[in-house]
Design a protein around this motif. Structure first.
Motif, short mmCIF file in Angstrom:
data_model
loop_
_atom_site.label_atom_id
_atom_site.label_comp_id
_atom_site.label_asym_id
_atom_site.label_seq_id
_atom_site.Cartn_x
_atom_site.Cartn_y
_atom_site.Cartn_z
N TYR A 59 49.72 45.54 39.96
CA TYR A 59 48.78 44.49 40.37
C TYR A 59 48.55 43.34 39.03
O TYR A 59 48.50 43.72 38.08
N ILE A 89 45.88 40.07 38.64
CA ILE A 89 44.45 39.36 38.92
C ILE A 89 44.42 38.25 38.10
O ILE A 89 44.36 38.55 36.91
N ILE A 136 45.38 37.24 43.67
CA ILE A 136 45.74 38.78 43.50
C ILE A 136 47.52 39.03 43.94
O ILE A 136 47.71 38.56 44.98
N TYR A 179 40.93 45.65 44.01
CA TYR A 179 42.34 45.46 43.52
C TYR A 179 42.25 45.81 41.81
O TYR A 179 42.99 46.70 41.40
N GLN A 180 40.93 45.66 41.24
CA GLN A 180 40.77 46.26 39.99
C GLN A 180 40.69 47.58 40.01
O GLN A 180 41.16 48.15 38.83
N GLU A 181 40.19 48.29 40.97
CA GLU A 181 40.08 49.67 40.89
C GLU A 181 41.48 50.20 41.03
O GLU A 181 41.82 51.07 40.54
N ILE A 184 38.60 41.34 44.87
CA ILE A 184 38.99 41.58 43.40
C ILE A 184 38.59 43.00 43.06
O ILE A 184 39.31 43.44 42.07
N ALA A 185 37.28 43.10 43.32
CA ALA A 185 36.71 44.54 42.94
C ALA A 185 37.67 45.79 43.23
O ALA A 185 38.15 46.77 42.61
N LYS A 203 44.18 48.87 40.31
CA LYS A 203 45.09 48.58 38.88
C LYS A 203 44.85 49.69 37.83
O LYS A 203 45.53 50.32 37.29
N GLN A 204 43.40 50.01 37.96
CA GLN A 204 42.96 51.09 36.84
C GLN A 204 43.72 52.22 37.24
O GLN A 204 44.25 53.19 36.51
#
Length: 579
Positions: free
Chosen positions: A13, A15, A221, A241-243, A238-239, A245-246
């Motif tokens: 991913y 961003i 994204i 996809y950040q999760e 965004i939140a 990605k992690q």
């Protein structure tokens, strides 16, 4: 917010803000020359080719240090193109014969080769057109005195948007500044996509006109798993996809422990996970990604983009190099020439056919072009002295074809014996199972081969009577269709009855949703792209063979591919988590 869909080229991913790479057009002016001027023009062209070779050697070394040996080999391929008199020589001839400038001759020859490769159906060979474009662009830039543009000078991590990225462009990407990239054109087997996967840069290609749809003010994204690009997403997206990605970063660390692990289910059922390759350079990547060997070495690359057949020595060196890339005993399965259909050779006068995929190709061509076939067989046999080399014939439809091929092989062995040239006299010989007729007589064929390798790409196409490149019928390209699964089961069962092993080298072998079914059907060897090896091994380690057998048996009696896929996901949490 809008969503664009293309081809998932490299997982992960990205961003960040958009950076649109401007397309620098190198304009070529066609000039007429005198005979005397043409001589000087050939010298000017030769000098620029030498400069390009120096640049590529430097780029190869930078790539080796920055990314790895496998990716650096891409530039060795480009160097070889510029050493190839069939490419460079044709340009020189054009300058002198047509009395035109080097820029025009370079463009003409490049356009011709790009058109040939882009017209091919085989995705791997189709994407080789990008190599000629990259090499040509470099030499053209030098002829025109254009400055090579670097794309690595960014102030912050961005998502790079471009019409296309050449391998040279991709190699110069700074992973700290480029979060991911998206392009108008390209496919999963393009060198830029291969390098993106190796560099662990998420990528989506084939977005058609993404460069015209976005601006430098946009924020995106990029989802390298689904091939989607979300433009100007919401804070919630965004939140989310950040999760994701992690979690993916954690998942990648977990997969590393499977690099040198055996390919075995949680209850101890052992199989073999190997890789498909198209040239010796690909073998390095397969080895690095934990493949236990090579399940399909496509040999067509040796014959493409040249003016005559490769020599026995050229072929021998390539096969030997792959055999020596892996540890002693690792299987190396080489497929004999599968030319014809979408893969043409200028120097081989093939007839124009109404339907070349059902025509004069593969083993049919080789049995007719006996001396060409013997040259390849000699090279493969000689390479068998340097590793666990196996060989298979493509597109076998009858027992008679198999026997005819083996008769020629016996002649070649006698020739090597007479000349006291070493080879493995017990080298395993198998066949591709990719025609329904071969499946129906697989009980007979199994008595005369050492193994089967199921080529699902063609098996699905021929069984469903649906050209996989035709968008109107692409919905019928269903590897998980019950009819395909029954053909696979029949092939595996008939191989096992004769004590022979059965593998698969089609795309289906690396499909996470198909792997449990294939395990349950008794497949012994799974051959896939290098990047699929570790996910496949990780999934297998979380499956039980008895569960796989149960699901496979249930699938055989279902009525659609969709029902089967839904059943696998519902029954196996391990699959649901990974896809």
């Amino acid at each position: 917010m809008s969503k664009l869909t293309g081809i998932a080229a490299a997982p992960g991913y990205a961003i960040g803000p958009v950076f649109i790479m401007s397309e620098e057009k190198l304009v070529t002016e066609r000039k007429s020359l005198t005979v005397y001027e043409a001589q000087g023009e050939v010298s000017r062209f030769t000098d620029r080719v030498e400069e390009a070779i120096v640049q590529l050697r430097e780029l190869k070394e930078q790539t080796r240090l920055k990314i790895g040996e496998e990716q650096a080999e891409i530039f060795e391929t480009h160097i070889l193109v510029l050493h190839d008199e069939e490419f460079v020589g044709r340009i020189k001839e054009l300058i002198q014969e047509q009395l035109i400038n080097a820029e025009a001759a370079l463009q003409d020859v490049t356009d011709e080769l790009v058109m040939i490769f882009e017209s091919m159906d085989d995705p791997y060979l189709k994407e080789r057109a990008a190599d000629f474009r990259d090499v040509s662009k470099r030499v053209l830039g030098l002829l025109l005195g254009a400055k090579q543009k670097s794309i690595s000078d960014f102030d912050q991590p961005v998502v790079l948007i471009a019409g296309d990225l050449t391998p040279s462009d991709t190699a110069q990407l700074d992973r700290d500044r480029v979060a991911g990239f998206a392009t108008n054109i390209g496919g999963r087997t393009s060198h830029s996509a291969i390098m993106a996967r190796s560099m662990e840069i998420p990528a989506v290609v084939g977005l058609k006109d993404v460069t015209s749809q976005l601006s430098d003010q946009d924020f995106v994204i990029l989802d390298g798993f689904t091939g989607t690009l979300i433009v100007n997403p919401s804070e919630e997206q965004i939140a989310e996809y950040q999760e994701k990605k992690q979690k993916y970063e954690v998942h990648k660390e977990q997969m590393k422990k499977y690099l040198h692990a055996p390919s075995v289910t949680s209850d101890g059922h052992k199989v073999e996970i190997v890789s498909n390759i198209g040239n010796p350079g690909d073998a390095l990547g397969a080895n690095r990604n934990g493949a236990e060997g090579i399940g399909l070495f496509r040999t067509e690359f040796l014959y493409m983009g040249r003016a005559d057949f490769p020599t026995e020595e050229e072929q021998f060196k390539a096969y030997k190099e792959v055999a020596e890339t892996f540890k002693e005993g690792s299987p190396i399965v080489i497929r004999t020439l599968d030319i014809g259909g979408d893969k043409e050779l200028d120097y081989l006068d093939l007839p124009n056919e109404m339907n070349p995929f059902l025509g004069y190709r593969a083993i049919r061509l080789c049995l007719d072009q006996k001396e060409m076939f013997k040259t390849q067989l000699r090279a493969i046999l000689r390479a068998s002295a340097y590793g666990n080399v196996k060989m298979m014939y493509p597109m076998i439809a009858t027992v008679q074809e198999l026997r005819a091929a083996n008769a020629i092989l016996a002649e070649v062995k006698q020739d090597l014996d007479a000349r006291q040239i070493p080879y493995n006299s017990a080298m395993e010989v198998g066949i591709m199972i990719e025609i329904p007729a071969a499946v129906l007589i697989s009980d007979q064929l199994a008595k005369e081969v050492d193994f089967f390798s199921i080529g699902t790409n063609d098996l699905v196409q021929y069984t469903m009577a649906a050209d996989r490149m035709n968008e109107k019928v692409s919905h019928l390209t269903q590897p998980m269709n019950p009819s395909i699964l029954r053909l696979i089961k029949m092939t595996i069962d008939n191989a096992h009855k004769e004590g022979k092993w059965a593998g698969m080298c089609g795309e289906m072998a690396g499909s996470l949703i198909a792997i449990p079914i294939l395990l349950g059907l008794g497949l012994d060897e799974f051959s896939m792209s290098a990047g699929s090896v570790l996910p496949a091994r990780m999934l297998m380690s979380n499956l039980k063979i008895e569960d796989a057998k149960k699901i496979a048996n249930e699938a055989l009696n279902m009525q659609s591919a969709a029902d089967i896929e839904a059943h696998v996901i519902k029954s196996l949490p391990a699959v649901a988590e990974m896809i």
